[in-house]
Design an enzyme around this catalytic site. Structure first.
Site, PDB file in Angstrom:
ATOM      1  N   VAL A 159       0.833  -1.210   0.000  1.00 49.97           N
ATOM      2  CA  VAL A 159       0.000   0.000   0.000  1.00 49.97           C
ATOM      3  C   VAL A 159       0.866   1.258   0.000  1.00 49.97           C
ATOM      4  O   VAL A 159       0.611   2.212  -0.745  1.00 49.97           O
ATOM      5  CB  VAL A 159      -0.950  -0.006   1.227  1.00 49.97           C
ATOM      6  CG1 VAL A 159      -1.692   1.310   1.340  1.00 49.97           C
ATOM      7  CG2 VAL A 159      -1.934  -1.162   1.122  1.00 49.97           C
ATOM      8  N   THR A 194      -1.120  -4.768   8.503  1.00 51.88           N
ATOM      9  CA  THR A 194      -2.020  -5.111   9.613  1.00 51.88           C
ATOM     10  C   THR A 194      -2.469  -6.559   9.432  1.00 51.88           C
ATOM     11  O   THR A 194      -3.611  -6.819   9.087  1.00 51.88           O
ATOM     12  CB  THR A 194      -3.268  -4.201   9.637  1.00 51.88           C
ATOM     13  OG1 THR A 194      -3.886  -4.243   8.341  1.00 51.88           O
ATOM     14  CG2 THR A 194      -2.919  -2.784   9.969  1.00 51.88           C
ATOM     15  N   PHE A 220      -8.658   1.469  -1.709  1.00 52.41           N
ATOM     16  CA  PHE A 220      -9.539   0.477  -2.351  1.00 52.41           C
ATOM     17  C   PHE A 220      -8.833  -0.135  -3.557  1.00 52.41           C
ATOM     18  O   PHE A 220      -9.432  -0.326  -4.611  1.00 52.41           O
ATOM     19  CB  PHE A 220     -10.861   1.130  -2.760  1.00 52.41           C
ATOM     20  CG  PHE A 220     -11.624   1.727  -1.599  1.00 52.41           C
ATOM     21  CD1 PHE A 220     -12.362   0.918  -0.746  1.00 52.41           C
ATOM     22  CD2 PHE A 220     -11.582   3.082  -1.336  1.00 52.41           C
ATOM     23  CE1 PHE A 220     -13.063   1.459   0.336  1.00 52.41           C
ATOM     24  CE2 PHE A 220     -12.265   3.638  -0.256  1.00 52.41           C
ATOM     25  CZ  PHE A 220     -13.013   2.818   0.585  1.00 52.41           C
ATOM     26  N   ARG A 227      -6.945  -2.863  -5.904  1.00 52.03           N
ATOM     27  CA  ARG A 227      -6.892  -4.304  -6.150  1.00 52.03           C
ATOM     28  C   ARG A 227      -5.484  -4.669  -6.582  1.00 52.03           C
ATOM     29  O   ARG A 227      -4.892  -3.975  -7.412  1.00 52.03           O
ATOM     30  CB  ARG A 227      -7.843  -4.701  -7.288  1.00 52.03           C
ATOM     31  CG  ARG A 227      -9.282  -4.769  -6.895  1.00 52.03           C
ATOM     32  CD  ARG A 227     -10.140  -4.830  -8.140  1.00 52.03           C
ATOM     33  NE  ARG A 227      -9.847  -3.677  -8.995  1.00 52.03           N
ATOM     34  CZ  ARG A 227     -10.317  -3.526 -10.240  1.00 52.03           C
ATOM     35  NH1 ARG A 227     -11.063  -4.447 -10.783  1.00 52.03           N
ATOM     36  NH2 ARG A 227     -10.022  -2.447 -10.930  1.00 52.03           N
ATOM     37  N   LEU A 264     -19.639 -10.942  -9.850  1.00 55.52           N
ATOM     38  CA  LEU A 264     -20.584 -12.063  -9.892  1.00 55.52           C
ATOM     39  C   LEU A 264     -19.984 -13.195 -10.711  1.00 55.52           C
ATOM     40  O   LEU A 264     -20.694 -13.922 -11.382  1.00 55.52           O
ATOM     41  CB  LEU A 264     -21.919 -11.607 -10.490  1.00 55.52           C
ATOM     42  CG  LEU A 264     -22.789 -10.702  -9.611  1.00 55.52           C
ATOM     43  CD1 LEU A 264     -24.060 -10.291 -10.339  1.00 55.52           C
ATOM     44  CD2 LEU A 264     -23.135 -11.397  -8.282  1.00 55.52           C
ATOM     45  N   GLY A 289     -16.195 -19.081  -8.922  1.00 59.06           N
ATOM     46  CA  GLY A 289     -14.837 -19.627  -8.949  1.00 59.06           C
ATOM     47  C   GLY A 289     -14.587 -20.466  -7.716  1.00 59.06           C
ATOM     48  O   GLY A 289     -15.526 -20.909  -7.055  1.00 59.06           O
ATOM     49  N   CYS A 338      -6.667  -9.554   1.528  1.00 56.78           N
ATOM     50  CA  CYS A 338      -7.628  -8.579   2.051  1.00 56.78           C
ATOM     51  C   CYS A 338      -8.963  -9.188   2.472  1.00 56.78           C
ATOM     52  O   CYS A 338      -9.335  -9.109   3.643  1.00 56.78           O
ATOM     53  CB  CYS A 338      -7.876  -7.495   1.016  1.00 56.78           C
ATOM     54  SG  CYS A 338      -6.348  -6.721   0.491  1.00 56.78           S
TER      55      CYS A 338
END
Ligand code: UGA
Length: 430
Positions: free
Chosen positions: A7, A82, A148, A150, A249, A252, A259
């Site tokens: 991050v 964290t 946020f 990915r 949607l 898998g 996360c």
């Protein structure tokens, strides 16, 4: 930027790209030395270029710290790890609080101390208390600015976010943060200022909701298999309703990564602690565990109920494509039990084999390419939808195999054409 991990590095490099002067500090001297030489310790598309370019232009620096550089900063972000605390699922906040303690003595002039790591509700307030106790006279505010991003598309997510959430308590702190994010006004990004607790909870609620969407469609996929429906048709039909939305949607082998599993476990702990039932979150966790079991069963059934001495070729090991991250990867839950049952596994992954080797049973053999994986296999299992597996020469795969079973846990291939090619094709929810 305190913490030059995932991050911290992505945010630091992107803020520098926005035009800010950024120093990323880390306690690990090797990491800092490497970064000064342009060595980015994680695999994230585009990050190395971005780091190098901004370092060359003098906007991005690296230092061991936090130390004196905190004094010249308008904003100090805490972006340390964290991890989930062993045993109880709580987020381990040791590094966050240590960072707060270490940066406090170095504050000079008005500074906003911002938590960027994903932290439970109340953490920013605790950071405030620690800084205040350490430096009673310091002129500072705390704020929460959750990320946020990915993995695999973190830079794009940072540069073109759906929204930026600022948890602030003073107009001064809000103004500084808005100034930092000003380049996003050009693309009309909503920048939402809220209270600190709301910002902290927004992050957990968002991840829990996305994870719930995945578990939901995975259960619908199982129902599709039982009823003869096709989950993709159902997901499309649902997703066209703007209230539902089409994203997340895709069925898998269950969600993984650093996360979702950690954050929803933490959210569930927070709820228990506050005596507020979080039944949906708990069901999402349980459904995800069940999904992995269902995937093992799918592989077993495709091999006529018994994997003993069967040769299984596995394509993809990481929790998703474009990362080398193996944390909570479904492969780590699906494959070891099959090895215990006597399956002989060969596997390939474009980035994750080194990390996977440390976590998978020793008998798993790693291959140089997907075709070597298929050699002599009774079944090939596609675990992660890397682009490299989307355009396979399927006749070559089929001819290299001993058997004909192809278990596609990401529904990359078309069932009809796979059957025409002579595979015994098994997907998820189709
Ligand atoms: C996730 C969120 O998407 C980010 O918004 C958030 O910032 C990040 O967590 C975080 O908290 O740091 P990430 O874990 O990198 O990002 O990965 P995702 O792309 O969200 O995928 C998570 C898992 O869900 C993967 O295992 C993926 O295969 C699975 N997934 C995703 C599905 O099974 N189906 C889908 O439709 C979407």
């Amino acid at each position: 930027m305190v913490g030059a991990g995932y991050v911290g590095l992505v945010s630091g490099a992107c803020f520098a790209e926005f035009g800010a002067e950024v120093t990323c500090v880390d306690v690990d001297p090797d990491r800092v030395a490497g970064l000064r030489d342009g060595a980015v310790p994680i695999y994230e598309p585009g990050l190395e270029d971005l780091v190098r370019r901004n370092a060359d232009d003098g906007r991005l620096r690296f230092a061991i710290g936090p130390g004196a550089e905190v004094g010249t900063a308008d904003l100090v972000f805490i972006a340390v790890g964290t991890p989930a605390r062993r045993g109880d699922g709580h987020a381990d906040l040791r590094h966050v609080y240590q960072a707060a303690k270490k940066l406090a003595p170095n504050l000079r002039g008005y500074t906003v101390v911002v938590t960027k790591s994903t932290v439970p509700v109340g953490t920013a307030r605790e950071v405030h208390r620690i800084v205040r106790d350490t430096r009673p006279e310091a002129d500072f505010d705390v704020a929460s600015n959750p990320e946020f991003l990915r993995e695999g598309s973190a830079i794009e997510d940072f540069m073109r976010p759906d929204r930026v959430v600022l948890g602030v308590e003073s107009a001064r702190a809000e103004a500084l943060l808005r100034e930092l994010y000003r380049p996003l006004n050009l693309i009309e990004t909503p920048i939402l200022a809220t209270g600190i607790e709301s910002a902290e909870l927004t992050k957990y609620a968002s991840n829990a909701f996305l994870a719930t969407k995945i578990s939901f469609i995975n259960e619908i996929a199982a129902l599709c298999e039982a009823t003869g429906a096709d989950v993709h048709a159902v997901a499309r039909g649902m997703g066209l309703d703007g209230r539902i939305g089409r994203k997340f949607l895709h069925p898998g082998p269950g969600f993984g990564g650093s996360c979702f599993p950690k954050d929803i476990a933490a959210l569930s702990r927070i709820a228990v602690e506050r005596n507020v039932p979080a039944r949906i979150v708990e069901a999402t966790i349980a459904a995800n565990a069940a999904q992995r079991g269902r995937m093992r069963e799918k592989i077993r059934n495709a091999l006529d109920g018994d994997v003993e001495d069967k040769r299984i070729g596995v394509l993809g090991l990481t929790f998703k494509p474009e990362t080398d991250d193996m944390r909570e990867a479904p492969s780590l839950h699906v494959l070891p039990p099959l090895v215990d049952e006597g399956a002989r596994i060969r596997a390939h992954d474009p980035q994750g084999m080194e990390a996977a080797a440390a976590h998978l049973p020793e008998t798993v053999r790693f291959c140089a390419d997907p075709y070597e994986v298929a050699e002599g296999a009774d079944a090939v299992v596609l675990m992660t939808e890397w682009n490299a597996y989307r355009g396979l020469d399927l006749e070559r795969v089929r001819d290299a195999m001993d058997g004909r079973v192809f278990v596609d846990l990401r529904n990359v291939y078309e069932p009809g054409s796979m059957r025409t090619l002579g595979f015994r094709y098994v997907g998820v929810g189709r």
